[in-house]
Design a protein around this motif. Structure first.
Motif, PDB file in Angstrom:
ATOM      1  N   LYS A  12      25.107  46.990  39.281  1.00  5.15           N
ATOM      2  CA  LYS A  12      25.380  48.317  38.144  1.00  5.15           C
ATOM      3  C   LYS A  12      24.712  48.545  37.244  1.00  5.15           C
ATOM      4  O   LYS A  12      24.193  48.053  36.391  1.00  5.15           O
ATOM      5  N   ILE A  49      33.768  43.412  38.517  1.00  5.56           N
ATOM      6  CA  ILE A  49      33.588  43.802  39.979  1.00  5.56           C
ATOM      7  C   ILE A  49      34.613  42.997  40.773  1.00  5.56           C
ATOM      8  O   ILE A  49      35.095  43.080  41.711  1.00  5.56           O
ATOM      9  N   GLY A  52      37.825  43.518  41.314  1.00  2.00           N
ATOM     10  CA  GLY A  52      37.913  45.009  41.632  1.00  2.00           C
ATOM     11  C   GLY A  52      38.777  45.345  40.060  1.00  2.00           C
ATOM     12  O   GLY A  52      39.257  46.634  40.013  1.00  2.00           O
ATOM     13  N   GLN A  55      34.141  49.376  39.478  1.00  2.00           N
ATOM     14  CA  GLN A  55      33.549  49.454  40.921  1.00  2.00           C
ATOM     15  C   GLN A  55      32.387  49.218  40.913  1.00  2.00           C
ATOM     16  O   GLN A  55      31.851  50.005  39.795  1.00  2.00           O
ATOM     17  N   ASP A  57      28.065  49.847  41.941  1.00  6.66           N
ATOM     18  CA  ASP A  57      27.365  50.831  43.132  1.00  6.66           C
ATOM     19  C   ASP A  57      26.864  50.328  44.254  1.00  6.66           C
ATOM     20  O   ASP A  57      26.354  51.321  44.828  1.00  6.66           O
ATOM     21  N   TYR A  68      35.147  44.584  51.289  1.00  9.06           N
ATOM     22  CA  TYR A  68      35.491  45.497  50.840  1.00  9.06           C
ATOM     23  C   TYR A  68      34.053  45.891  49.459  1.00  9.06           C
ATOM     24  O   TYR A  68      33.666  45.734  48.986  1.00  9.06           O
ATOM     25  N   ARG A  69      34.192  47.670  50.249  1.00 13.83           N
ATOM     26  CA  ARG A  69      32.488  47.996  49.129  1.00 13.83           C
ATOM     27  C   ARG A  69      33.202  48.694  47.617  1.00 13.83           C
ATOM     28  O   ARG A  69      33.211  49.209  46.732  1.00 13.83           O
ATOM     29  N   ARG A  70      34.616  49.061  48.236  1.00 10.81           N
ATOM     30  CA  ARG A  70      35.746  49.722  46.655  1.00 10.81           C
ATOM     31  C   ARG A  70      36.892  48.526  46.436  1.00 10.81           C
ATOM     32  O   ARG A  70      37.613  49.165  46.825  1.00 10.81           O
ATOM     33  N   PRO A  71      36.535  47.684  46.036  1.00 12.85           N
ATOM     34  CA  PRO A  71      37.846  46.612  45.533  1.00 12.85           C
ATOM     35  C   PRO A  71      38.731  47.534  44.975  1.00 12.85           C
ATOM     36  O   PRO A  71      38.178  47.970  43.478  1.00 12.85           O
ATOM     37  N   ARG A  72      39.675  46.452  44.797  1.00 11.03           N
ATOM     38  CA  ARG A  72      41.052  48.268  43.289  1.00 11.03           C
ATOM     39  C   ARG A  72      41.875  46.486  42.886  1.00 11.03           C
ATOM     40  O   ARG A  72      42.192  45.777  43.810  1.00 11.03           O
TER      41      ARG A  72
END
Length: 234
Positions: A12, A49, A52, A55, A57, A68-72
């Motif tokens: 990040k 991160i 979630g 996000q 990098d 998950y590459r884009r955890p929410r």
């Protein structure tokens, strides 16, 4: 034991400054773990991160065996992850009871009164958060965790601004959560308190992390002793 949640090789950058280059975090069911590091080392970023809330990098977060590459945060919350931020959790607009009841209804949680009793704030339920002391607000956050019954708890600086007695009680409640099977990861700078409470230490430094193992093993690591604890090696 297979971790319930893993943030692996996370990176990040903020405004051109690389905070994390290859940070990793593991939350294991039944364990209380500490993520330690100096201010600015990236531990709060790594925790956000993993939850979630932020996000990455680069890197991957794996939850319950799915990557998950884009955890929410909302999706992770549905799977039992509770992220406790390093600022006050509650709104000042409503009483503590009203907010805990909202949490209970949303997640089909445990009794508010029972959680408040265990957290030591049964007499504060009708108060609004701004009427509470720092220690009472931290205890209220513990009550929220107990109501929520998370599978995984990620708590950022939960000991901030509290007295030693409150810290002792909070450590005991974290241990109780872990004994019930919750995967717990906490950050903080209260080194003696944390080392006395946790099962495992992860050190965040220079953009990466090091798994140091149990506290008794961690304090024998030369670099950790010298660079974080400030103890000269002999």
């Amino acid at each position: 034991m297979t971790p319930f949640l893993v943030a692996d090789c996370v990176s990040k950058t903020f405004r051109g400054r690389r905070v994390l280059s290859a940070g990793s975090l593991r939350a294991v069911a039944g364990e209380l773990r500490a993520l330690l590091g100096r201010n600015g080392a990236g531990k709060s970023t790594l925790l956000k991160i993993a939850a979630g809330w932020m996000q990455p990098d680069g890197g991957i977060v794996t939850l319950g065996g799915r990557s998950y590459r884009r955890p929410r945060l909302p999706a992770f919350a549905e799977q039992g992850v509770f992220y406790l931020p390093d600022h006050d959790l509650f709104s000042h607009a409503y009483s503590l009871r009203v907010q805990l009841e909202m949490l209970r209804r949303q997640f089909d949680g445990d009794s508010v009164d029972s959680a408040a009793e265990l957290a030591g704030i049964a007499g504060c339920l009708e108060a609004r958060p701004f009427d509470l002391s720092g220690g009472e607000r931290r205890r209220a956050e513990i009550a929220a965790i107990l109501v929520r019954r998370p599978t995984c708890l990620l708590a950022d600086e939960p000991y901030r601004g509290i007295a030693p007695k409150d810290a002792e009680d909070m450590s005991r409640l974290f241990r109780t959560l872990a004994s019930r099977g919750t995967a717990v990861v906490i950050t903080g700078h209260e080194v003696p308190t944390l080392l006395a409470a946790v099962d495992h230490v992860t050190w965040c430094t220079s953009g990466t992390t090091h798994e140091l193992g149990p506290p008794a093993t961690a304090v024998t690591n030369d670099a950790f002793r010298r660079e974080y604890l400030g103890i000269a090696n002999t």
